[in-house]
Design an enzyme around this catalytic site. Structure first.
Site, PDB file in Angstrom:
ATOM      1  N   LYS A  68       0.835  -1.191   0.000  1.00 13.35           N
ATOM      2  CA  LYS A  68       0.000   0.000   0.000  1.00 13.35           C
ATOM      3  C   LYS A  68       0.882   1.259   0.000  1.00 13.35           C
ATOM      4  O   LYS A  68       2.094   1.171   0.252  1.00 13.35           O
ATOM      5  CB  LYS A  68      -0.936  -0.069   1.218  1.00 13.35           C
ATOM      6  CG  LYS A  68      -1.957  -1.215   1.048  1.00 13.35           C
ATOM      7  CD  LYS A  68      -2.502  -1.747   2.342  1.00 13.35           C
ATOM      8  CE  LYS A  68      -3.547  -0.854   2.943  1.00 13.35           C
ATOM      9  NZ  LYS A  68      -4.292  -1.595   4.024  1.00 13.35           N
ATOM     10  N   TYR A 118     -12.317  -1.467  -2.021  1.00 17.09           N
ATOM     11  CA  TYR A 118     -12.635  -1.650  -0.598  1.00 17.09           C
ATOM     12  C   TYR A 118     -14.136  -1.568  -0.321  1.00 17.09           C
ATOM     13  O   TYR A 118     -14.545  -1.161   0.774  1.00 17.09           O
ATOM     14  CB  TYR A 118     -11.873  -0.622   0.238  1.00 17.09           C
ATOM     15  CG  TYR A 118     -10.419  -1.000   0.478  1.00 17.09           C
ATOM     16  CD1 TYR A 118     -10.081  -2.192   1.130  1.00 17.09           C
ATOM     17  CD2 TYR A 118      -9.381  -0.175   0.072  1.00 17.09           C
ATOM     18  CE1 TYR A 118      -8.765  -2.542   1.352  1.00 17.09           C
ATOM     19  CE2 TYR A 118      -8.050  -0.522   0.299  1.00 17.09           C
ATOM     20  CZ  TYR A 118      -7.755  -1.704   0.943  1.00 17.09           C
ATOM     21  OH  TYR A 118      -6.446  -2.062   1.179  1.00 17.09           O
ATOM     22  N   ASN A 170      -1.048  -0.143   7.321  1.00 16.36           N
ATOM     23  CA  ASN A 170      -0.525  -1.462   7.718  1.00 16.36           C
ATOM     24  C   ASN A 170       0.304  -2.098   6.588  1.00 16.36           C
ATOM     25  O   ASN A 170       0.384  -3.313   6.472  1.00 16.36           O
ATOM     26  CB  ASN A 170      -1.644  -2.392   8.215  1.00 16.36           C
ATOM     27  CG  ASN A 170      -2.726  -2.623   7.176  1.00 16.36           C
ATOM     28  OD1 ASN A 170      -2.634  -2.112   6.060  1.00 16.36           O
ATOM     29  ND2 ASN A 170      -3.734  -3.400   7.518  1.00 16.36           N
ATOM     30  N   HIS A 213      -1.627  -5.311   1.827  1.00 17.42           N
ATOM     31  CA  HIS A 213      -2.952  -5.940   1.785  1.00 17.42           C
ATOM     32  C   HIS A 213      -2.805  -7.300   1.116  1.00 17.42           C
ATOM     33  O   HIS A 213      -1.962  -7.471   0.245  1.00 17.42           O
ATOM     34  CB  HIS A 213      -3.916  -5.078   0.955  1.00 17.42           C
ATOM     35  CG  HIS A 213      -5.182  -5.787   0.602  1.00 17.42           C
ATOM     36  ND1 HIS A 213      -6.268  -5.807   1.449  1.00 17.42           N
ATOM     37  CD2 HIS A 213      -5.517  -6.549  -0.476  1.00 17.42           C
ATOM     38  CE1 HIS A 213      -7.225  -6.540   0.888  1.00 17.42           C
ATOM     39  NE2 HIS A 213      -6.793  -7.007  -0.275  1.00 17.42           N
ATOM     40  N   GLU A 231     -10.231  -8.928  -6.550  1.00 14.06           N
ATOM     41  CA  GLU A 231      -9.235  -7.872  -6.333  1.00 14.06           C
ATOM     42  C   GLU A 231      -8.195  -7.819  -7.460  1.00 14.06           C
ATOM     43  O   GLU A 231      -7.773  -6.735  -7.869  1.00 14.06           O
ATOM     44  CB  GLU A 231      -8.565  -8.085  -4.970  1.00 14.06           C
ATOM     45  CG  GLU A 231      -9.542  -7.855  -3.821  1.00 14.06           C
ATOM     46  CD  GLU A 231      -9.018  -8.274  -2.456  1.00 14.06           C
ATOM     47  OE1 GLU A 231      -7.865  -8.792  -2.370  1.00 14.06           O
ATOM     48  OE2 GLU A 231      -9.750  -8.082  -1.466  1.00 14.06           O
TER      49      GLU A 231
HETATM   50  P1  CMP Z   1      -6.505  -4.221   4.427  1.00 14.51           P
HETATM   51  O1  CMP Z   1      -6.028  -5.600   4.679  1.00 14.51           O
HETATM   52  O2  CMP Z   1      -5.998  -3.533   3.203  1.00 14.51           O
HETATM   53  O3  CMP Z   1      -8.108  -4.269   4.395  1.00 14.51           O
HETATM   54  C1  CMP Z   1      -8.926  -3.219   4.825  1.00 14.51           C
HETATM   55  C2  CMP Z   1      -8.145  -2.092   5.400  1.00 14.51           C
HETATM   56  O4  CMP Z   1      -8.894  -1.192   6.182  1.00 14.51           O
HETATM   57  C3  CMP Z   1      -7.095  -2.623   6.361  1.00 14.51           C
HETATM   58  O5  CMP Z   1      -6.094  -3.307   5.679  1.00 14.51           O
HETATM   59  C4  CMP Z   1      -6.684  -1.337   7.068  1.00 14.51           C
HETATM   60  O6  CMP Z   1      -5.817  -0.555   6.263  1.00 14.51           O
HETATM   61  C5  CMP Z   1      -8.032  -0.641   7.189  1.00 14.51           C
HETATM   62  N1  CMP Z   1      -8.678  -0.883   8.488  1.00 14.51           N
HETATM   63  C6  CMP Z   1      -9.259  -2.032   8.913  1.00 14.51           C
HETATM   64  N2  CMP Z   1      -9.760  -1.887  10.160  1.00 14.51           N
HETATM   65  C7  CMP Z   1      -9.506  -0.609  10.520  1.00 14.51           C
HETATM   66  C8  CMP Z   1      -9.777   0.152  11.683  1.00 14.51           C
HETATM   67  N3  CMP Z   1     -10.426  -0.373  12.739  1.00 14.51           N
HETATM   68  N4  CMP Z   1      -9.338   1.432  11.729  1.00 14.51           N
HETATM   69  C9  CMP Z   1      -8.697   1.985  10.676  1.00 14.51           C
HETATM   70  N5  CMP Z   1      -8.416   1.295   9.539  1.00 14.51           N
HETATM   71  C10 CMP Z   1      -8.803   0.014   9.461  1.00 14.51           C
END
Ligand code: CMP
Length: 135
Positions: free
Chosen positions: A9, A49, A112, A115, A126
């Site tokens: 990301k 998303y 994070n 993904h 996806e």
């Molecule tokens: P990803 O695995 O890309 O899938 C959905 C994304 O939403 C996740 O990683 C995070 O980047 C974001 N996300 C999921 N839960 C939360 C949360 N509680 N607060 C903020 N961001 C979130």
């Protein structure tokens, strides 16, 4: 053999972690089937998303994913969906175990680093959205 979709990301990209993430996937023995860098616009981000639409973090997630380039890839190997999810670690980097990508490099949601698809169905959806073609 199974395939999955993974994506560094924009937060991972801006921190120079593309090579580190790919290295971990390759070290595990997964094969790269496709690899591409692209910039998400808001429309594409909202489609990608979709399942999170309406959640309180949705707009911050869209802001993040449109903030710079992302590097998407299709990976292949036995049980690839589960293996890649294990390598990247828990969604919340504060809960992800050391040794996982998010555990080693992430600090706070929504950033994070990476993904990965959570099922073969998510992989199909996806990878089609990211690459514009079926895998
Ligand atoms: P990803 O695995 O890309 O899938 C959905 C994304 O939403 C996740 O990683 C995070 O980047 C974001 N996300 C999921 N839960 C939360 C949360 N509680 N607060 C903020 N961001 C979130």
């Amino acid at each position: 053999m199974e395939r999955t979709f993974a994506m560094v990301k924009p937060d991972g990209f801006s921190r120079g972690l593309v090579g580190e993430v790919i290295r971990r996937f390759e070290n595990k023995g997964l094969k790269i089937v496709a690899l591409e860098m692209r910039q998400f616009d808001r429309e594409l981000a909202e489609e990608f998303y979709e399942e999170h639409k309406g959640k309180d973090f949705f707009s911050s997630l869209v802001d993040l994913i449109t903030s710079g380039p992302a590097v998407g890839m299709v990976l292949e190997g036995p049980n690839a969906v589960k293996i890649v999810r294990t390598l990247i670690g828990a969604t919340n980097p504060q809960e992800a175990l050391p040794g996982s990508i998010r555990g080693d490099f992430g600090l706070e949601l929504p950033a994070n680093i990476v993904h990965a698809s959570d099922s073969p169905q998510s992989f199909k959806r996806e990878s089609k959205i990211f690459f514009g073609q079926d895998f």
